[in-house]
Design an enzyme around this catalytic site. Structure first.
Site, mmCIF file in Angstrom:
data_model
loop_
_atom_site.group_PDB
_atom_site.id
_atom_site.type_symbol
_atom_site.label_atom_id
_atom_site.label_comp_id
_atom_site.label_asym_id
_atom_site.label_seq_id
_atom_site.Cartn_x
_atom_site.Cartn_y
_atom_site.Cartn_z
ATOM 1 N N VAL A 1 -139.621 -40.382 2.886
ATOM 2 C CA VAL A 1 -139.799 -41.360 1.818
ATOM 3 C C VAL A 1 -141.139 -41.108 1.129
ATOM 4 O O VAL A 1 -142.156 -40.899 1.788
ATOM 5 C CB VAL A 1 -139.733 -42.796 2.375
ATOM 6 C CG1 VAL A 1 -139.958 -43.811 1.270
ATOM 7 C CG2 VAL A 1 -138.380 -43.037 3.048
ATOM 8 N N GLY B 1 -159.164 -65.465 21.491
ATOM 9 C CA GLY B 1 -160.004 -65.012 22.603
ATOM 10 C C GLY B 1 -160.695 -63.716 22.239
ATOM 11 O O GLY B 1 -160.095 -62.836 21.604
ATOM 12 N N HIS C 1 -113.239 -53.655 41.144
ATOM 13 C CA HIS C 1 -112.184 -53.219 40.224
ATOM 14 C C HIS C 1 -111.483 -54.435 39.645
ATOM 15 O O HIS C 1 -111.158 -55.354 40.398
ATOM 16 C CB HIS C 1 -111.167 -52.349 40.953
ATOM 17 C CG HIS C 1 -110.023 -51.945 40.060
ATOM 18 N ND1 HIS C 1 -110.172 -50.987 39.069
ATOM 19 C CD2 HIS C 1 -108.742 -52.392 39.983
ATOM 20 C CE1 HIS C 1 -109.010 -50.849 38.432
ATOM 21 N NE2 HIS C 1 -108.136 -51.695 38.957
ATOM 22 N N GLY D 1 -142.171 -47.932 13.566
ATOM 23 C CA GLY D 1 -142.972 -48.004 14.774
ATOM 24 C C GLY D 1 -144.010 -49.110 14.708
ATOM 25 O O GLY D 1 -144.143 -49.787 13.676
ATOM 26 N N ALA E 1 -141.004 -54.835 26.563
ATOM 27 C CA ALA E 1 -141.415 -56.079 27.212
ATOM 28 C C ALA E 1 -141.476 -55.910 28.727
ATOM 29 O O ALA E 1 -142.447 -56.333 29.381
ATOM 30 C CB ALA E 1 -140.441 -57.190 26.838
ATOM 31 N N GLY F 1 -136.696 -45.762 8.836
ATOM 32 C CA GLY F 1 -136.809 -45.581 10.287
ATOM 33 C C GLY F 1 -135.505 -45.909 10.997
ATOM 34 O O GLY F 1 -135.086 -47.067 11.014
#
Ligand code: FAD
Ligand code: NAD
Length: 475
Positions: A245, A122, A451, A278, A327, A188
């Protein structure tokens, strides 16, 4: 003649497919376009979350956790099993089956709600015209009264550790390994690094995670991060902080990763390197230059609080706009936008979005961290309750962690709840509701909790904020 719709959604991830269903439920003629293709060549709705993110990762976290517990915990319960073996093909078949079922479920929901699910690309043109190119056909033009862009995100690639799909991989590849890497490196120590690092470490990989920041889980409350960090270390996850890194080179299937830290230049050798630093908004080919859509310096589509773009009746939601890439955040934006299009009042409360990291122990929070409250200058109080004092947690053999509640000193309003421990991702639901309703610790204190249940820890932490804990010493 071109097709006409009230609403056209581009993207059928958790933001787009929810927006489409909600719009159709308002009686609006709705289409949802998506081009996602899985590794088996099949097209599927559900986006990153269902195909390559939330769902498959949780399937593997569950399998690997059960394997780990069978090996290390069953004995304590008096259960002997003999040798416990992991069949990776079987584990991956289950993962793929869950994904197939859930993505197929969206196609079913589209039918039931009368959403036209269109498979292909689209592209927004001018005047709310959308060019739709089916995967097996010629482009056609669709006229829409309203357009919702929900194109999601893609993993960030590091220039010195480019994805090759075999040795240096992204999170999608790392979900589909067909064998346990002997040594796995991750760049990461964020949500993906910790979740996927946990999966493969539990299955037997020696996992090293290189994190650029000096603070572990810098976005989480410090108390929670400290408990989690110690436990991950005990589990064998080798998390190296302050590691910058500099290169990753592959020779005969071995990846050599060079990095600098406070001690100087270091290097590790691994069999697979997962880059999880990320994600970036994905808007490739999504709109024409003259469409009027603007992006910010980081590539996010510019929107206001109601997800309106600069173009009238064109909205953008989910990972392709500002805010956390989660999400449930995208889905709520989808509901809001569909309701606004239908003429209803709607909003998203961006201050009350839960975060969950599905490691063991799980980590979950909502609202402000103690450091953020401190910074705001508002006087506050805190209450904590350790799972070590919870009968249910003891019965489950999962006593690591605690619940921490932060509330305002003046009117007792709950400002943040932070949990590290068993089922934290489920327990946080009560806290989310509390913040949404601007509840006080007294509201939770006076609410009956079953409980023995883990939720009693939330109750006790709320009591502890007023030094009224009943099952733990008040401090
Ligand atoms: P996406 O899910 O990325 O969907 C966008 C869709 O748009 C895709 O299907 C794509 O094919 C389609 N598309 C894009 N452009 C076009 C176009 N021009 N034409 C047609 N179709 C197009 N979040 C959580 O909340 N909980 C979790 O546990 C969690 N776990 C994760 C684990 C992993 C490994 C990863 C990678 C992510 C995880 N996330 C999790 C994040 C979550 O997946 C995203 O926040 C979420 O999928 C974003 O939804 P979205 O609808 O905005 O985009
Ligand atoms: P992230 O932002 O959670 O973590 C990335 C980490 O990489 C950070 O700690 C960052 O400091 C570090 N980093 C960045 N550049 C680096 C470098 N050059 N060297 C070393 N470290 C570096 O991102 P992610 O883990 O890739 O996840 C992407 C998105 O997916 C997140 O926004 C997250 O919300 C979402 N997600 C959510 C869940 C969940 O809700 N359980 C699970 C997985 C992913």
């Amino acid at each position: 003649m071109s097709k006409k719709y009230d609403v056209v959604v581009i993207g059928a991830g958790p933001a787009g497919y929810i927006a489409a269903i909600r719009a159709a439920q308002h009686g609006l003629k709705t289409a949802c376009i998506d081009e996602w293709q899985n590794r088996d060549g099949k097209y599927a709705f559900g986006g990153t979350c269902l195909n390559a993110g939330c769902i498959p990762s949780k399937a593997l976290l569950e399998s690997s956790e059960l394997y780990h517990r069978a090996q290390h915990e069953f004995k304590k319960h008096g259960i002997s099993t003999g040798d416990v073996n992991m069949d990776i093909a079987g584990m991956q078949k289950r993962r793929a089956g869950i994904v197939r079922q859930l993505t197929g479920g969206i196609a079913g929901l589209f039918k039931a709600n009368k959403v036209d699910g269109l498979v292909g690309h689209g592209k927004l043109l001018t005047d709310r015209q959308v060019e739709f190119t089916p995967v097996d056909g010629e482009p056609e033009i669709i006229d829409a009264k309203h357009v919702i862009l929900a194109s999601g995100s893609a993993p960030i690639e590091l220039p010195f550790a480019k994805f090759d799909g075999v040795d240096i991989v992204d999170s999608w590849d790392a979900l589909e390994f067909d064998a346990i890497p002997e040594r796995m490196g991750v760049i990461g120590a964020g949500v993906i690094g910790l979740e996927l690092g946990s999966v493969w470490a539990r299955l037997g990989s020696k996992v090293t995670i290189l994190e650029a920041m000096g603070d572990f889980l810098f976005m989480a409350d410090r108390d929670v991060a400290s408990v989690a960090g110690k436990d991950f270390k005990k589990q064998g996850l080798d998390i190296r902080l302050g590691a910058k890194v500099t290169s990753a080179t592959v020779t005969d299937g071995v990846v050599t990763v060079a990095y600098d830290d406070a001690q100087g230049s270091q290097r590790i050798e691994v069999d697979k390197l997962v880059v999880a630093v990320g994600r970036r908004p994905y808007t490739d080919g999504l709109f024409s230059e003259d469409s009027g859509i603007a992006t910010d310096g980081r590539g996010f589509i510019e929107v206001d609080d109601e997800c309106r773009t600069r173009v009238k009746e064109v909205y953008a939601i989910g990972d392709c706009v500002r805010g956390p890439m989660l999400a449930h955040k995208g889905s709520e934006e989808g509901v809001m936008v569909a309701d606004l299009i239908a003429g209803e009042l709607a909003e998203v409360n961006y201050n009350v979005i839960p975060s969950v990291i599905y490691t063991a122990p799980e980590i979950a929070w909502v609202g402000k961290t103690e450091a953020e409250v401190q910074q705001s200058g508002r006087p506050y109080k805190t209450g904590s309750f350790p799972f070590a004092a919870s009968g249910r947690a003891k019965a489950m053999e999962q006593t690591t962690g605690m619940v921490k509640v932060i509330a305002a000193e003046d009117d007792d309003e709950i400002l943040g709840v932070h949990i590290v421990g068993p089922m934290a991702g489920e327990l946080i639901g009560e806290a989310v509701l509390a913040l949404e309703f601007s509840a006080s610790t007294e509201d939770i204190q006076r609410t009956i909790h079953a409980h023995p249940s883990l939720s009693e820890a939330v109750h006790e932490a709320a009591l502890a904020a007023d030094k009224r804990a009943l099952n733990y010493m008040n401090r």
